[in-house]
Structures are given as C-alpha cells and as structure tokens.
Write a protein that holds these residues in place. Structure first.
Motif, PDB file in Angstrom:
ATOM      1  N   VAL A  56       0.813  -1.215   0.000  1.00 54.06           N
ATOM      2  CA  VAL A  56       0.000   0.000   0.000  1.00 54.06           C
ATOM      3  C   VAL A  56       0.848   1.268   0.000  1.00 54.06           C
ATOM      4  O   VAL A  56       0.316   2.372  -0.173  1.00 54.06           O
ATOM      5  CB  VAL A  56      -0.996   0.030   1.181  1.00 54.06           C
ATOM      6  N   ASN A  68       0.713  -7.932  -6.207  1.00 55.79           N
ATOM      7  CA  ASN A  68      -0.670  -8.359  -6.430  1.00 55.79           C
ATOM      8  C   ASN A  68      -0.808  -9.875  -6.336  1.00 55.79           C
ATOM      9  O   ASN A  68      -1.902 -10.401  -6.079  1.00 55.79           O
ATOM     10  CB  ASN A  68      -1.163  -7.905  -7.803  1.00 55.79           C
ATOM     11  N   TYR A  71      -0.573 -10.298  -2.151  1.00 51.39           N
ATOM     12  CA  TYR A  71      -1.580  -9.658  -1.307  1.00 51.39           C
ATOM     13  C   TYR A  71      -2.895  -9.500  -2.066  1.00 51.39           C
ATOM     14  O   TYR A  71      -2.900  -9.087  -3.227  1.00 51.39           O
ATOM     15  CB  TYR A  71      -1.123  -8.272  -0.865  1.00 51.39           C
ATOM     16  N   GLY A  73      -6.967  -7.764  -1.979  1.00 54.29           N
ATOM     17  CA  GLY A  73      -7.737  -6.659  -1.433  1.00 54.29           C
ATOM     18  C   GLY A  73      -9.168  -7.072  -1.179  1.00 54.29           C
ATOM     19  O   GLY A  73      -9.556  -8.213  -1.447  1.00 54.29           O
ATOM     20  N   THR A  76     -11.198  -6.426  -6.301  1.00 50.58           N
ATOM     21  CA  THR A  76     -10.152  -6.284  -7.304  1.00 50.58           C
ATOM     22  C   THR A  76     -10.800  -5.936  -8.637  1.00 50.58           C
ATOM     23  O   THR A  76     -12.032  -5.894  -8.761  1.00 50.58           O
ATOM     24  CB  THR A  76      -9.313  -7.566  -7.424  1.00 50.58           C
ATOM     25  N   THR A 123      -5.332  -1.227   7.798  1.00 50.66           N
ATOM     26  CA  THR A 123      -4.863  -0.892   6.444  1.00 50.66           C
ATOM     27  C   THR A 123      -5.391   0.462   6.001  1.00 50.66           C
ATOM     28  O   THR A 123      -4.644   1.303   5.476  1.00 50.66           O
ATOM     29  CB  THR A 123      -5.293  -1.974   5.437  1.00 50.66           C
ATOM     30  N   TYR A 135      -2.863   4.681  -3.034  1.00 50.26           N
ATOM     31  CA  TYR A 135      -4.263   4.404  -2.701  1.00 50.26           C
ATOM     32  C   TYR A 135      -4.871   5.467  -1.785  1.00 50.26           C
ATOM     33  O   TYR A 135      -6.037   5.363  -1.408  1.00 50.26           O
ATOM     34  CB  TYR A 135      -4.387   3.033  -2.035  1.00 50.26           C
ATOM     35  N   PHE A 170      -7.602  -1.583  -2.699  1.00 49.24           N
ATOM     36  CA  PHE A 170      -6.242  -1.595  -2.161  1.00 49.24           C
ATOM     37  C   PHE A 170      -5.961  -2.922  -1.455  1.00 49.24           C
ATOM     38  O   PHE A 170      -6.873  -3.554  -0.896  1.00 49.24           O
ATOM     39  CB  PHE A 170      -6.039  -0.429  -1.181  1.00 49.24           C
ATOM     40  N   PRO A 171      -4.693  -3.372  -1.458  1.00 51.54           N
ATOM     41  CA  PRO A 171      -4.343  -4.614  -0.752  1.00 51.54           C
ATOM     42  C   PRO A 171      -4.552  -4.442   0.753  1.00 51.54           C
ATOM     43  O   PRO A 171      -4.444  -3.332   1.286  1.00 51.54           O
ATOM     44  CB  PRO A 171      -2.860  -4.812  -1.082  1.00 51.54           C
ATOM     45  N   ILE A 172      -4.828  -5.547   1.427  1.00 52.61           N
ATOM     46  CA  ILE A 172      -4.967  -5.539   2.889  1.00 52.61           C
ATOM     47  C   ILE A 172      -3.674  -6.071   3.501  1.00 52.61           C
ATOM     48  O   ILE A 172      -3.175  -7.127   3.101  1.00 52.61           O
ATOM     49  CB  ILE A 172      -6.168  -6.389   3.335  1.00 52.61           C
TER      50      ILE A 172
END
Length: 570
Positions: A56, A68, A71, A73, A76, A123, A135, A170-172
């Motif tokens: 992030v 990606n 990780y 989200g 997506t 996050t 993000y 966004f990725p967690i």
C-alpha cells in the motif's frame, strides 16, 4: 539466430552482474544459467529494484504487479475493468449510499493467522496517514470503520458516492505484523513478507530477488498445475524488456516500440485494452462551435477508422465514451455519429446566426430544457438519431427563434469560407500529429479550412488554459474507478440535461442504476456532438512460448491469469 541469442545473453548478463567485469568465464556461466532458466521449473518474472515491497506504500508499477500475487484486497479489478469481490464474501450498500457492510471470506495470512476486520481497519488508517500512498485518494471519502466481529464490519463514507465500492481495491496488510512499528520499519522489506494472496514469499534477497510458492491454504480453489515463480530484480523497466529478450524472464509488459524486438517463433504477444484514452475537444468560446449543427458537421466529417489505422497505427480500439469498452457501464449499443460526408455537408446547410447575437442557434435547446427532468431511459441507436436529423435537414425548422433570419446558400457558403479552425496537438506525440492532419484533410473535404499547430507539452497546457485553439487533441489516463465525470467536465460542454445526469450519477446506489444513467449520458453527448472520443490505446505483454495457457491482463494487473499457465513438456 545463434548470433542474436548470444548478443541477448551478453546484454542480460551486463545488467545482472552490476559492477562486475565480464570475462570469458562469466560469459560461459551466463550461457549455462540461460539454458537452466529456459528449462526451469519456475515461471520467471522481474521487477525494478524496490524502495519497499509494502503493497500500500509502494509506488512502482512493476513491484505492484508482483505484490498483487502476494496480497489480496477487499475487491479487485477483473480483465474487463469491472470491480469484483476478492476477500469479500458478502456485502451490502446502504440505501443512502453512505456505508457498506462487509463480511470477509475465511482467508488466512501466510503465517496461518486469520485475516480479520481489524486488518482492514488498520490498512485503511495506514493509507490515510500516508499521503504518498497510491491508494490514499481512494480512502479520502472514508470516515470510519466500525468492527462488528472478526469477519464483519461496516465502512462509513463522508459523502454519498456511486463508486465507493470501486475505491476498495487496495491490498490488505497485517495489523499483527505492522502495528506499532515506525514509518521506516513499515517500509522495511523483511516486515512485508507475509501476505494473504495466492502466492507466498518463500525467500527474498535484495539483489537475487524473491521466490514465490503457491499458497496451498488459499481461500479459493487454485489450479493444480499452478507453477511457483522466481522474481529477478533489475535496475529499470528497460532492463525488464532485455531480460525477456535474453530468455531470462518469461512474461513482461512492453511498449509498442519494443514489439519489433521479439521473434514470433520464441514469444507470444498479447494486446489488451489499456487506460490511455484519446479525444478531440471543442473550444466553446468559438461562436461557430457553440452551434451543435456545426459540431455535428465536423464529427460526421471525421474518419475515425482512418485515424486509428494511419494515425495510431492500429494501436488501439475505437471508443465512443471515456470508459473501457468492456466495462459493464459502457453501452456498446450507443453508436457514434458515423463518418458520412453527405451528412456533414447537410449539417453545414443548417448553421444560422441569430440576428441580435453573434452566435448560432441550437434548435434542440427548447426540447432539452423541457426534457431535462424526464426519466433517464433515453437510449437510442444511431439510425434513429440520424433519421431525426435527416428529417430536420429536409424541412424548415418550426422551432426557430422569432426574428431569426434564414441564410441563403450563398451567404452560408460565404460564412463558412471565413472559418479557419486552429487544431492543436502535442508535437512530440507523433500519433496525435498524424491524426490531427487526417482531421484537417477531412474538414477540407467539406469546405472547412483548418490549420494544424504542433505544440510542446508546456505550450499545450498554456493553449488549453487560455482557450487558444478551436479543436484540441488531448489524452487522459482512465481511473481505476469507473467515474468519467471529470473527463466529461473537462471537455467544456455543459447543459441542463447533462447536469441533471451528472448529479443523478453521483447519487446512484446500484450497478444497474449507474449503467442506466451512463447510457443516458452517452446518448446525450453523442446527440449533442459534445466532444469526439477517438481511441483507447492498446498495451502489450510478451510471453515466452515455453508457457502454455491463456493470459488475461489488464493495466491494473498484467499477471492476471498467470495461474492458467503450464510449462511446455512439464
């Protein structure tokens, strides 16, 4: 072929062994490594040397594409640029659109711990505290996260926004691992090795790269043939391309200019719709261009297919609206005004200045105001629109303003002969300059003079801000969030009906409602010839032929579909 391959190997080696001399022993070793790379059990990828692999806080695209894989989200973006659930099991949006309730899937971190609501809250707060996060803009409308239990929570928004769900891509990251750490520690690679995605980081070394192995405990089913991955680290994007040429990397994103470097017998080339959107905007300070008949004449005169083929060298897809054409919100049934010289000339016969104002009439203005509050279901085909137009052309309008003088054909031709439209384009963008010249020739064919002026990027910015143009070729990068309003507003066109549509879009609360409103906007802008959409540019990835399977890339994730690949003879 042997000479070409040897040169490629030496080129790749020069990038791997930074600071080392290339003696004969190294060259021989390189050949052996290259051979083992081709026959490797792994899929080989590369990324540019990362500042951080925190997903992030990283700002490098090549690193983001790799992370990606590690990780996931909440949501997506799929290959059609539509937002779909990822970690989310269930969700519901409140009737006022100001909150979303989410239930997580039974996902686990790579250390075996569960992904929880607290990870999501952590996050979001981490992103909000870091303005340089890519993000950060997606979290600006989030006011709070209320945790119900370990798997359920509610995200509240400051304002109602139709695309709130689309911002949750966004990725967690793990609260357990990163909580309480300093800013520097959060960026440290060793603190970002535990993800929740389909691949685990087995090991990572700053220069050697990382090894990714399939996550056997992934919450969704993965193909049994899914391969582990080796990720090499290189100094630049140019080096990524060279590594593919040298057969040290299996998959990579390449530019149009690099395609000629790849031989068909060794590589597969996949093109996909990117996010670079090209259009022509009108200067509405020009009294001629205020008349929609004049704009329609211009629009019908332009050969968009020729522009794509010769201007953009076929590198793109014709588009009628600033959204990806595969998006569920793009209405492909709303056709653009066709290339038709006769219709263009017919519209020129309709232009007519008001006696008391130095501007042109808009014969549909009265009906626009009357219909501005009607239902949004106004979708129509080009044929219907053109039939109405042809009827208007063949008969005297009964809606002309009182006192409006009808020009004779001679007067109208004399009026048009005085026009010399200034068409501007970035002179460093060869495709736009070619396209601008095609447009100039198209306009000349219907008797409208024009001059193409190539400007530097700085000069373009000045000309646009000072309205020193008549037609301008401009490009936009479509957002990951499918909100086209900023591009529409920047076109300079506005009327009451469009304003009502835009306001309705902002307050929509369902996908079907958004799609219906977008269809209305698309139709309305087409009927008003508000601006001219041209193309969305293609992007390309190159794949070593030793990989078998179908790739499904998009600009958000070029490795989408990598799980489908198998190795030849493996």
């Amino acid at each position: 072929m042997k000479k070409k391959k040897l040169l490629a190997i030496v080129l790749a080696l020069s990038m791997i062994l930074v600071g080392c001399s290339l003696n004969q022993e190294n060259t021989t070793s390189s050949k052996e490594n290259n051979k083992s790379g081709i026959n490797s059990e792994y899929i080989n990828l590369t990324m540019v040397s990362p500042t951080t692999i925190n997903p992030v806080l990283n700002n490098d695209k090549s690193v983001a594409y790799i992370m990606n894989l590690v990780y996931d989200g909440l949501f997506t973006i799929d290959q059609n640029y539509n937002t779909v659930p990822q970690l989310v099991e269930e969700y519901s949006i409140a009737s006022d659109g100001k909150s979303i309730n989410i239930k997580l899937k039974d996902a686990k971190w790579h250390d075996g711990k569960s992904v929880t609501s607290r990870d999501v809250k952590f996050t979001i707060e981490l992103i909000q505290k870091n303005s340089d996060s890519p993000y950060n803009i997606f979290t600006k409308n989030i006011s709070s996260v209320k945790i119900e239990n370990s798997k359920e929570f509610a995200i509240s928004f400051k304002e109602q926004y139709a695309f709130s769900k689309d911002t949750l891509i966004f990725p967690i990251v793990s609260q357990n691992i990163l909580s309480g750490k300093s800013s520097d520690e959060i960026l440290t690679n060793s603190n970002n090795l535990i993800g929740n995605g389909p691949y685990k980081i087995e090991n990572m070394k700053d220069r050697a790269g990382m090894t990714l192995v399939v996550n056997k405990d992934y919450y969704s089913e993965l193909p049994e043939t899914m391969r582990d991955i080796k990720v090499g680290i290189v100094p630049s994007e140019e080096d990524q391309v060279s590594m593919i040429i040298a057969l040290e990397s299996d998959i990579g994103r390449v530019s149009l200019g690099d395609l000629s470097k790849f031989y068909e017998d060794e590589f597969n080339i996949t093109n996909y719709e990117g996010r670079n959107y090209e259009s022509i905007i009108f200067n509405y300070d020009n009294e001629y261009l205020k008349d929609e008949n004049f704009r329609k004449a211009i629009t019908h005169a332009i050969d968009k297919k020729l522009i794509l083929e010769e201007g953009y060298i076929g590198n793109g897809k014709l588009v009628n609206f600033p959204l990806n054409t595969k998006s569920k919100y793009y209405d492909s049934d709303v056709q653009a005004l066709s290339y038709d010289k006769e219709k263009a000339e017919s519209y020129l016969q309709k232009i007519n200045p008001l006696n008391n104002k130095n501007e042109f009439t808009n014969e549909d203005n009265k009906s626009e105001v009357e219909n501005s509050n009607n239902s949004l279901d106004i979708k129509s085909s080009e044929n219907n629109s053109d039939n109405k137009t042809n009827n208007d052309i063949n008969s005297q309008s009964n809606d002309e303003s009182a006192g409006n003088k009808e020009l004779t054909e001679k007067e109208r031709k004399e009026l048009i002969s005085k026009v010399d439209l200034k068409i501007i384009a970035n002179k460093d963008n060869e495709e736009r300059i070619k396209a601008a010249n095609i447009v100039s020739e198209n306009l000349d064919a219907i008797g409208i003079k024009s001059t193409v002026v190539g400007l530097t990027e700085k000069e373009m910015t000045t000309a646009l801000s000072q309205k020193d143009y008549d037609l301008a070729f401009v490009g936009w990068e479509l957002s990951s969030v499918p909100d086209a309003r900023s591009i529409i507003q920047a076109s300079g066109y506005s009327d009451e009906k469009l304003t009502n549509y835009m306001n309705s879009l902002a307050s929509a609360t369902s996908d079907s409602q958004i799609a219906e409103i977008y269809s209305g906007i698309q139709t309305h802008l087409r009927d008003k010839a508000a601006f001219i959409s041209l193309v969305i540019r293609n992007e390309y990835i190159v794949t070593n032929r030793r990989l078998q399977g179908k790739s499904e890339p998009n600009d958000f994730d070029v490795y989408e579909g990598i799980s489908n690949f198998t190795l030849k003879n493996k």
